[in-house]
Design a protein around this motif. Structure first.
Motif, PDB file in Angstrom:
ATOM      1  N   ASP A 256      -6.345  26.761   4.378  1.00 19.12           N
ATOM      2  CA  ASP A 256      -7.021  25.622   3.752  1.00 19.12           C
ATOM      3  C   ASP A 256      -8.208  25.179   4.609  1.00 19.12           C
ATOM      4  O   ASP A 256      -8.058  24.385   5.533  1.00 19.12           O
ATOM      5  N   LYS A 263     -13.228  20.924   5.951  1.00 17.08           N
ATOM      6  CA  LYS A 263     -12.529  20.174   7.008  1.00 17.08           C
ATOM      7  C   LYS A 263     -13.318  20.254   8.310  1.00 17.08           C
ATOM      8  O   LYS A 263     -14.042  21.216   8.531  1.00 17.08           O
ATOM      9  N   ASP A 333     -10.712  19.563  -1.059  1.00 23.13           N
ATOM     10  CA  ASP A 333      -9.663  19.663  -0.040  1.00 23.13           C
ATOM     11  C   ASP A 333      -8.319  19.145  -0.558  1.00 23.13           C
ATOM     12  O   ASP A 333      -7.283  19.354   0.074  1.00 23.13           O
ATOM     13  N   ALA A 334      -8.324  18.467  -1.694  1.00 23.85           N
ATOM     14  CA  ALA A 334      -7.046  18.074  -2.305  1.00 23.85           C
ATOM     15  C   ALA A 334      -6.674  19.188  -3.287  1.00 23.85           C
ATOM     16  O   ALA A 334      -6.575  18.984  -4.502  1.00 23.85           O
ATOM     17  N   GLU A 335      -6.500  20.400  -2.712  1.00 24.50           N
ATOM     18  CA  GLU A 335      -6.326  21.615  -3.514  1.00 24.50           C
ATOM     19  C   GLU A 335      -4.853  21.910  -3.810  1.00 24.50           C
ATOM     20  O   GLU A 335      -4.538  22.557  -4.797  1.00 24.50           O
TER      21      GLU A 335
HETATM   22 ZN    ZN Z   1      -6.715  20.566   1.594  1.00 23.64          ZN
END
Ligand code: ZN
Ligand code: BES
Ligand code: ZN
Length: 485
Positions: A256, A263, A333-335
């Motif tokens: 991720d 990130k 990123d909210a995957e």
């Molecule tokens: Zn993430």
């Protein structure tokens, strides 16, 4: 490591360990060899150890006394920890054989004590070494004998072995880096597991199939990576239609990076552990199949790598999930919740009694609980109680958070049915769970947020640093309970 039950009269070489509570006397047969041991030398405080040579007066080379602390402060997990101390001691003196005199503990039957010793021993013996070319630092304790007359202990050893070996299997797989453990590699491992167990069957959706099925949320996450996504579906006791069906879903992001919402680079390497949920589910299936539990299982592992290339999804994109709901992706990123959306709606379609999902979903759960417990989110009080009790027994503890209706407002999108992050970032773990709830329909469901507990980064009494495999014993224990209903 092999754990066995032997009679107390049995004697062997190696180390003999005793676990003693503060109130207990040091056994006569030991004092005869060692002479009187003073309170100063060995105070029986929790996990304090005293080792004595037997000077050849016993077949055992050494005797190791391990404290369990005061009776009134006793917790069953101390048994696993004491077994861990004994195994680590054997490693430190390079002794491959350990015998443990089985303690009698009020409130715990022989089967359970033997199970916990076995778990502590097998878990503490494991260390990920595969990628080191020099192997000599690693010393394996080959044989642990639990000394007791109680025949019921045999069953405890059998169950403990299955649980701990399943957890080690998960630790091994999860520790592998993202360049090795890709979605296709996890597919291969799941296929191997399915081949090994007659009770398992497997179906895998590749990219083409995912498109055909309309699993666009999973596809969207994978777009920015050259690694193709997969949905691995494992079924246990598929043909035994009379058995109750339970669903499992695990987040399998093999790396991720955050995607376009990238990130920060510090600690980004830890995002190889973002596949923990999927691998925990694999471990649970392995354990359930070996325990031959009288239930049916359907497990879905959505697998993808979250990367930011020119084809990647972008903040503001809208995708239609498998259940037809539209999602506005405000943060790539909210995957995890995106890939879980498709998998959860797929599993809920099969009408299981309940679904348990497990995911390294939010950094916010790490802020709330640290690394000592997983977040539990469910609308079902019975399921909550089962998981809380399983957590206490396995010491893979969970803490329940609310998912009140009011939080739903925070996830409403201006352009789609739902958005994948809230505007404020407040209650981050809860809003994550609220998002998932949209994809389970009317099915009973519990979500475990394991971001935090999936990784051991300080000293632990029976787990080495690295991937913990936490969740395997917890969920299997809950399924054992459910299988008895
Ligand atoms: Zn993430
Ligand atoms: N995989 C992470 C969550 C995570 C963070 C796991 C730290 C372990 C340690 C997840 O995909 C993520 O990035 N979540 C975001 C959600 C946010 C954008 C709403 C997070 O927690 O910051
Ligand atoms: Zn993630």
């Amino acid at each position: 490591m092999k754990v066995k039950i032997e009679r107390p009269t049995y004697s062997d070489s190696g180390v003999l360990a005793y676990f003693l509570m503060k109130e207990e006397k040091i056994p006569e047969e030991i004092v005869k060899i060692t002479g009187k041991i003073s309170e100063e030398e060995f105070d029986k405080k929790l996990l304090k150890a005293y080792d004595a040579t037997t000077l050849g007066r016993m077949k055992f080379r050494r005797v190791l006394l391990i404290g369990l602390g005061e009776k009134k402060e006793f917790e069953p997990d101390f048994i696993r920890r004491a077994a861990g101390v004994a195994v680590r001691y054997c490693k430190s003196i390079k002794c491959p054989e350990l015998s443990i005199h089985m303690p009698s503990i009020s409130g715990m039957n022989a089967k359970l004590v033997a199970q916990f010793i076995t778990e502590g021993a097998i878990l503490s013996n494991y260390k990920f070494m595969e990628l080191k070319t020099k192997k000599e630092e690693y010393f394996d304790v080959e044989k642990v004998s639990i000394l007791t007359e109680e025949r019921a202990a045999e069953e405890g050893v059998a169950i403990g072995t299955i649980l701990a070996e399943s957890q080690n299997y998960v630790r091994y797989l999860t520790e592998q880096p993202a360049n090795i453990m890709t979605p296709r590699k996890i597919e291969e491992i799941a296929r191997r597991l399915a081949r090994e167990k007659d009770s398992l069957s497997i179906t895998v959706f590749d990219e083409k199939m995912l498109k055909k099925k309309g699993m666009n949320a999973l596809l969207a996450v994978a777009r920015g990576s050259s690694e193709p996504p997969r949905l691995v579906i494992l079924e246990y006791n598929k043909e035994k239609k009379s058995l109750p069906l339970y669903g499992l879903v695990g987040k399998g992001i093999t790396f991720d990076s955050g995607g376009i919402s990238i990130k920060p680079s510090a600690n980004m390497h830890e995002m190889k552990y973002d596949k923990s949920g999927a691998l925990v589910v694999l471990g649970v299936i392995r354990a359930v199949a070996e325990l031959k539990l009288p239930i049916r299982l359907i497990a879905a592992l959505p697998l993808a790598e979250n990367m930011p290339d020119g084809n990647a999804q972008k903040p503001g994109d809208v995708v239609k999930a498998y259940n037809g709901k539209t999602i506005e992706v405000l943060n790539t990123d909210a995957e995890g919740r995106l890939i879980l959306a498709d998998a959860l709606s797929f599993v809920s379609e099969k009408n299981p009694e309940a679904i348990i999902d497990v995911a390294t979903l939010t950094g916010a759960i790490l802020v709330a609980l640290g690394r000592h417990g997983a977040g539990l989110f469910t609308t079902d009080d019975k399921l909550a109680k089962i998981l809380e009790e399983a957590g206490n027994r396995t010491y893979e503890r969970v803490w329940r958070f609310p998912i009140w209706k009011e939080y739903e407002e925070m996830m409403k999108s201006d352009v789609a049915d739902i958005k994948n992050i809230s505007n404020t970032g407040e209650a981050g773990s809860i809003t994550g769970a609220i998002f998932l709830k949209e994809f389970v329909g009317k099915t009973k469901w519990a979500h475990l947020d394991i971001a935090g507990v999936d990784l051991i980064n300080t000293s632990h009494p029976y787990l080495e640093k690295g991937a913990s495999g936490i969740g395997v014993r917890l969920i299997t224990e809950a399924l054992i309970f459910l299988s008895k209903r």
